[in-house]
Design a protein around this motif. Structure first.
Motif, PDB file in Angstrom:
ATOM      1  N   HIS A 257       8.439  11.992   0.527  1.00  0.00           N
ATOM      2  CA  HIS A 257       8.597  10.543   0.464  1.00  0.00           C
ATOM      3  C   HIS A 257       7.243   9.885   0.186  1.00  0.00           C
ATOM      4  O   HIS A 257       6.202  10.516   0.311  1.00  0.00           O
ATOM      5  CB  HIS A 257       9.151   9.990   1.788  1.00  0.00           C
ATOM      6  CG  HIS A 257      10.616  10.183   1.943  1.00  0.00           C
ATOM      7  ND1 HIS A 257      11.206  11.424   1.954  1.00  0.00           N
ATOM      8  CD2 HIS A 257      11.614   9.286   2.086  1.00  0.00           C
ATOM      9  CE1 HIS A 257      12.511  11.282   2.103  1.00  0.00           C
ATOM     10  NE2 HIS A 257      12.785   9.990   2.181  1.00  0.00           N
ATOM     11  N   THR A 258       7.293   8.628  -0.178  1.00  0.00           N
ATOM     12  CA  THR A 258       6.098   7.790  -0.266  1.00  0.00           C
ATOM     13  C   THR A 258       6.217   6.735   0.810  1.00  0.00           C
ATOM     14  O   THR A 258       7.246   6.054   0.911  1.00  0.00           O
ATOM     15  CB  THR A 258       5.966   7.138  -1.656  1.00  0.00           C
ATOM     16  OG1 THR A 258       5.787   8.168  -2.633  1.00  0.00           O
ATOM     17  CG2 THR A 258       4.788   6.175  -1.701  1.00  0.00           C
ATOM     18  N   VAL A 259       5.185   6.619   1.624  1.00  0.00           N
ATOM     19  CA  VAL A 259       5.139   5.626   2.694  1.00  0.00           C
ATOM     20  C   VAL A 259       4.617   4.324   2.094  1.00  0.00           C
ATOM     21  O   VAL A 259       3.634   4.329   1.350  1.00  0.00           O
ATOM     22  CB  VAL A 259       4.225   6.105   3.839  1.00  0.00           C
ATOM     23  CG1 VAL A 259       4.056   5.021   4.894  1.00  0.00           C
ATOM     24  CG2 VAL A 259       4.778   7.386   4.449  1.00  0.00           C
ATOM     25  N   ILE A 260       5.278   3.239   2.419  1.00  0.00           N
ATOM     26  CA  ILE A 260       4.856   1.934   1.930  1.00  0.00           C
ATOM     27  C   ILE A 260       4.513   1.050   3.122  1.00  0.00           C
ATOM     28  O   ILE A 260       5.334   0.861   4.023  1.00  0.00           O
ATOM     29  CB  ILE A 260       5.962   1.270   1.083  1.00  0.00           C
ATOM     30  CG1 ILE A 260       6.284   2.144  -0.123  1.00  0.00           C
ATOM     31  CG2 ILE A 260       5.533  -0.142   0.664  1.00  0.00           C
ATOM     32  CD1 ILE A 260       7.448   1.644  -0.951  1.00  0.00           C
ATOM     33  N   LEU A 261       3.296   0.528   3.109  1.00  0.00           N
ATOM     34  CA  LEU A 261       2.878  -0.484   4.064  1.00  0.00           C
ATOM     35  C   LEU A 261       3.004  -1.806   3.323  1.00  0.00           C
ATOM     36  O   LEU A 261       2.313  -2.037   2.323  1.00  0.00           O
ATOM     37  CB  LEU A 261       1.451  -0.252   4.532  1.00  0.00           C
ATOM     38  CG  LEU A 261       1.144   1.141   5.098  1.00  0.00           C
ATOM     39  CD1 LEU A 261      -0.310   1.220   5.524  1.00  0.00           C
ATOM     40  CD2 LEU A 261       2.076   1.493   6.224  1.00  0.00           C
ATOM     41  N   ALA A 262       3.914  -2.652   3.779  1.00  0.00           N
ATOM     42  CA  ALA A 262       4.246  -3.872   3.063  1.00  0.00           C
ATOM     43  C   ALA A 262       3.776  -5.101   3.842  1.00  0.00           C
ATOM     44  O   ALA A 262       4.143  -5.273   5.008  1.00  0.00           O
ATOM     45  CB  ALA A 262       5.758  -3.935   2.842  1.00  0.00           C
TER      46      ALA A 262
ATOM     47  N   GLN B 243       0.876  -1.167   0.000  1.00  0.00           N
ATOM     48  CA  GLN B 243       0.000   0.000   0.000  1.00  0.00           C
ATOM     49  C   GLN B 243       0.915   1.218   0.000  1.00  0.00           C
ATOM     50  O   GLN B 243       1.774   1.342   0.874  1.00  0.00           O
ATOM     51  CB  GLN B 243      -0.888   0.010   1.231  1.00  0.00           C
ATOM     52  CG  GLN B 243      -1.905  -1.105   1.267  1.00  0.00           C
ATOM     53  CD  GLN B 243      -2.637  -1.118   2.596  1.00  0.00           C
ATOM     54  OE1 GLN B 243      -2.200  -1.783   3.523  1.00  0.00           O
ATOM     55  NE2 GLN B 243      -3.739  -0.384   2.677  1.00  0.00           N
ATOM     56  N   LEU B 244       0.746   2.115  -0.965  1.00  0.00           N
ATOM     57  CA  LEU B 244       1.567   3.311  -1.084  1.00  0.00           C
ATOM     58  C   LEU B 244       0.747   4.532  -0.704  1.00  0.00           C
ATOM     59  O   LEU B 244      -0.371   4.720  -1.207  1.00  0.00           O
ATOM     60  CB  LEU B 244       2.096   3.449  -2.509  1.00  0.00           C
ATOM     61  CG  LEU B 244       3.260   2.527  -2.887  1.00  0.00           C
ATOM     62  CD1 LEU B 244       2.864   1.074  -2.941  1.00  0.00           C
ATOM     63  CD2 LEU B 244       3.876   2.952  -4.184  1.00  0.00           C
ATOM     64  N   LEU B 245       1.314   5.343   0.181  1.00  0.00           N
ATOM     65  CA  LEU B 245       0.636   6.531   0.696  1.00  0.00           C
ATOM     66  C   LEU B 245       1.548   7.740   0.588  1.00  0.00           C
ATOM     67  O   LEU B 245       2.760   7.624   0.785  1.00  0.00           O
ATOM     68  CB  LEU B 245       0.256   6.319   2.169  1.00  0.00           C
ATOM     69  CG  LEU B 245      -0.542   5.052   2.496  1.00  0.00           C
ATOM     70  CD1 LEU B 245      -0.561   4.810   3.995  1.00  0.00           C
ATOM     71  CD2 LEU B 245      -1.948   5.192   1.953  1.00  0.00           C
ATOM     72  N   PRO B 246       0.998   8.935   0.330  1.00  0.00           N
ATOM     73  CA  PRO B 246       1.845  10.127   0.280  1.00  0.00           C
ATOM     74  C   PRO B 246       2.399  10.457   1.667  1.00  0.00           C
ATOM     75  O   PRO B 246       1.716  10.272   2.675  1.00  0.00           O
ATOM     76  CB  PRO B 246       0.901  11.220  -0.218  1.00  0.00           C
ATOM     77  CG  PRO B 246      -0.474  10.726   0.085  1.00  0.00           C
ATOM     78  CD  PRO B 246      -0.410   9.226   0.083  1.00  0.00           C
ATOM     79  N   GLY B 247       3.637  10.922   1.687  1.00  0.00           N
ATOM     80  CA  GLY B 247       4.277  11.311   2.942  1.00  0.00           C
ATOM     81  C   GLY B 247       5.279  12.429   2.715  1.00  0.00           C
ATOM     82  O   GLY B 247       6.486  12.211   2.836  1.00  0.00           O
ATOM     83  N   GLY B 248       4.804  13.599   2.346  1.00  0.00           N
ATOM     84  CA  GLY B 248       5.701  14.727   2.094  1.00  0.00           C
ATOM     85  C   GLY B 248       6.566  14.454   0.876  1.00  0.00           C
ATOM     86  O   GLY B 248       6.055  14.100  -0.184  1.00  0.00           O
TER      87      GLY B 248
END
Length: 159
Positions: A127-132, A120-125
């Motif tokens: 960076h892109t946050v990845i929930l794996a 799951q890829l989410l915006p984070g400033g």
């Protein structure tokens, strides 16, 4: 960078971080990058959290592949961490000991390995946050490579 950004960066250098290399395959070509923004997220189900810089090419390749390997580096693998952090190397895998694990590049000698098939890829400033979601895990030792105050460190059991 403004003063707050500089102070924030300096403050975050005081937080010890694990050193990992995130890998994937795109069109049969292994790619990877060093990541220190990594942590365990959940045991049930097994999940990890990491963040990739949007300014590099890795995030687009991870989106394309839809799966990653997380190589948690062992103490003594500083050169590998530096190699995968460099942006000027066309082939970071050249001359490196690694093997294919279910279609993902797995670095030999890493202290742990996580195979993640659902992201799951989410915006984070910036960076892109990845929930794996972790589909497979393996360990090989107990001395990890850490990073603290801009220095690599051996993180192992107390003696």
């Amino acid at each position: 960078m403004d003063e707050l950004q500089l102070t924030f960066r300096d403050a975050m250098a005081r937080v010890p971080a694990p050193v990992t290399v995130i890998t994937t395959m795109v069109d049969g070509v292994p790619i990877g990058t060093t990541v220190s923004a990594f942590a365990s997220l959940s045991i049930a189900p097994p999940m990890a959290f990491l963040a990739l810089d949007n300014r590099g090419g890795m995030i687009g390749r991870v989106r394309d592949a839809g799966r990653i390997g997380i190589n948690i580096l062992a103490a003594g693998q500083e050169e590998i961490a530096i190699r995968f952090a460099r942006r000027d190397l066309p082939d970071r895998f050249a001359g490196l000991a690694w093997h294919d694990d279910h279609g993902l590049p797995r670095i030999d000698g890493a202290v742990a390995w996580l195979r993640c098939e659902q992201l799951q890829l989410l915006p984070g400033g910036d960076h892109t946050v990845i929930l794996a979601h972790v589909d497979d895990a393996a360990t090989a030792g107990d001395h990890s490579l850490g990073y603290h105050l801009r220095t690599f460190r051996d993180v192992g059991p107390a003696t």
